[in-house]
Design a protein around this motif. Structure first.
Motif, short mmCIF file in Angstrom:
data_model
loop_
_atom_site.label_atom_id
_atom_site.label_comp_id
_atom_site.label_asym_id
_atom_site.label_seq_id
_atom_site.Cartn_x
_atom_site.Cartn_y
_atom_site.Cartn_z
N VAL A 67 0.85 -1.19 0.00
CA VAL A 67 0.00 0.00 0.00
C VAL A 67 0.88 1.24 0.00
CG1 VAL A 67 -1.97 -1.06 1.14
CG2 VAL A 67 -0.16 -0.07 2.51
N PRO A 68 0.45 2.27 -0.73
CA PRO A 68 1.22 3.51 -0.69
C PRO A 68 1.14 4.14 0.69
CG PRO A 68 -0.85 3.83 -1.84
CD PRO A 68 -0.73 2.36 -1.58
N GLN A 69 2.28 4.58 1.20
CA GLN A 69 2.26 5.06 2.58
C GLN A 69 3.53 5.81 2.88
OE1 GLN A 69 2.22 1.37 4.85
NE2 GLN A 69 3.16 0.48 3.06
N ASN A 70 3.61 6.21 4.13
CA ASN A 70 4.71 7.00 4.62
C ASN A 70 5.84 6.12 5.14
OD1 ASN A 70 5.95 9.44 5.52
ND2 ASN A 70 5.23 8.98 7.60
N LEU A 71 5.78 4.84 4.93
CA LEU A 71 6.73 3.91 5.52
C LEU A 71 7.56 3.23 4.43
CD1 LEU A 71 4.18 2.23 7.93
CD2 LEU A 71 5.91 3.91 8.58
N SER A 72 8.69 2.69 4.84
CA SER A 72 9.52 1.90 3.93
C SER A 72 10.07 0.71 4.69
CB SER A 72 10.68 2.75 3.37
OG SER A 72 11.52 3.18 4.43
N ALA A 73 10.54 -0.28 3.97
CA ALA A 73 11.10 -1.47 4.60
C ALA A 73 12.41 -1.82 3.92
CB ALA A 73 10.13 -2.64 4.54
N SER A 74 13.28 -2.47 4.68
CA SER A 74 14.54 -2.92 4.12
C SER A 74 14.88 -4.28 4.70
CB SER A 74 15.67 -1.92 4.42
OG SER A 74 15.86 -1.79 5.81
N ARG A 75 15.64 -5.05 3.93
CA ARG A 75 16.07 -6.37 4.36
C ARG A 75 17.56 -6.47 4.09
NH1 ARG A 75 13.07 -12.13 2.96
NH2 ARG A 75 14.57 -13.50 4.01
N PRO A 76 18.37 -5.96 5.02
CA PRO A 76 19.81 -5.96 4.80
C PRO A 76 20.47 -7.33 4.95
CG PRO A 76 19.28 -5.04 6.94
CD PRO A 76 17.98 -5.28 6.24
N GLN A 77 19.85 -8.20 5.70
CA GLN A 77 20.36 -9.56 5.86
C GLN A 77 19.20 -10.55 5.69
OE1 GLN A 77 22.92 -10.19 9.32
NE2 GLN A 77 23.10 -7.97 9.56
N LEU B 209 11.52 -1.84 9.46
CA LEU B 209 10.46 -0.93 9.03
C LEU B 209 10.87 0.48 9.43
CD1 LEU B 209 7.53 -0.75 7.84
CD2 LEU B 209 6.74 -0.76 10.21
N SER B 210 10.79 1.41 8.49
CA SER B 210 11.30 2.76 8.75
C SER B 210 10.34 3.83 8.25
CB SER B 210 12.65 2.97 8.05
OG SER B 210 13.58 2.00 8.45
N SER B 211 10.56 5.01 8.81
CA SER B 211 9.89 6.20 8.29
C SER B 211 10.81 7.38 8.53
CB SER B 211 8.56 6.44 8.98
OG SER B 211 7.99 7.67 8.57
N LYS B 212 10.83 8.31 7.60
CA LYS B 212 11.65 9.51 7.79
C LYS B 212 10.90 10.53 8.63
CE LYS B 212 14.31 9.03 3.54
NZ LYS B 212 14.68 9.65 2.23
N LYS B 213 9.59 10.61 8.43
CA LYS B 213 8.77 11.57 9.17
C LYS B 213 7.42 10.95 9.48
CE LYS B 213 10.66 15.92 7.34
NZ LYS B 213 10.33 17.20 6.67
#
Lengths: 112, 113
Positions: A60-70, A76-80
């Motif tokens: 879903v479009p949103q204010n959040l992002s995700a990453s999988r470094p390992q 789960l992240s958000s800048k603001k």
């Protein structure tokens, strides 16, 4: 046996501040990883889905992002943060091609 | 669009009775359906999975039925106990070629002595 941990369990953040929720899975390799959100009185909403390192599908479009470094780490992240980002966030994993999803303990986020 | 519906109203029953929860879905042809239990402030926990070619599945005091014609699953708890009080969620895979699960909103069950 497999275990899943996510942290922090609870956090209160002001509007406009950044967010980082972390999740790790132990005892398995190449799991599918998921972030769900559960708003008060509402069902589980799938936010992000990952089948491998660096492979993230946003639902879903949103204010959040995700990453999988390992392989077994999902962030789960958000800048603001926005007020509407408040809710109960759940990390989960499943075996590739499996039927069952296993959830972490959850993280309560209150944006004030 | 695909939709999963569960009764949003809480189900209150007396201890010892059978609780029956309903899950209806539209625009799906799932290969199987799952039921999860969620306690307040906790993540859901898997209970049962029933496949499209199974009419009924049992596990101890739990029974699940799956009617692909009606597009409905019923979840029964027999001889209910106060410890069964929780929210119960049904879930489906979005399609055959994905591992993503879509959940219903859940039905809260309260079993009182």
């Amino acid at each position: 046996s497999q275990t899943i941990h996510q942290w922090p369990a609870t956090l209160v953040q002001p509007v406009g501040s950044p967010l980082s929720l972390e999740c790790t899975v132990e005892g398995t390799s190449n799991p599918n990883l998921y972030w769900y959100r559960q708003a008060a009185g509402r069902g589980l909403q799938l936010l992000f889905y990952s089948v491998g390192i660096g492979q993230i599908s946003s639902e879903v479009p949103q204010n959040l992002s995700a990453s999988r470094p390992q392989d077994r780490q999902f962030i789960l992240s958000s800048k603001k943060l926005l007020l509407s980002d408040s809710g109960f966030y759940l990390c989960a994993w499943s075996i590739r091609g499996g039927n069952t999803i296993y959830f972490g303990e959850g993280s309560w986020l209150t944006v004030v | 669009s695909q939709k999963i519906e569960q009764n949003s109203e809480a189900l209150n029953i007396q201890e010892g009775k059978t609780a029956t929860l309903t899950c209806n879905y539209t625009n799906y042809s799932p290969a199987y359906l799952q039921w999860y239990r969620q306690d307040p402030g906790r993540g859901p926990v898997f209970l049962l999975l029933i496949r499209e070619n199974e009419k009924e599945k049992r596990k101890e005091r739990l029974k699940v039925t799956f009617d692909t014609t009606l597009k409905q699953s019923l979840f029964h708890i027999t001889a209910s106990q106060p410890a069964d009080s929780a929210t119960y969620l049904c879930a489906l895979k979005r399609s055959y070629n994905t591992d993503k699960l879509i959940f219903g909103t859940g039905t809260r069950l309260q079993v009182f002595p």
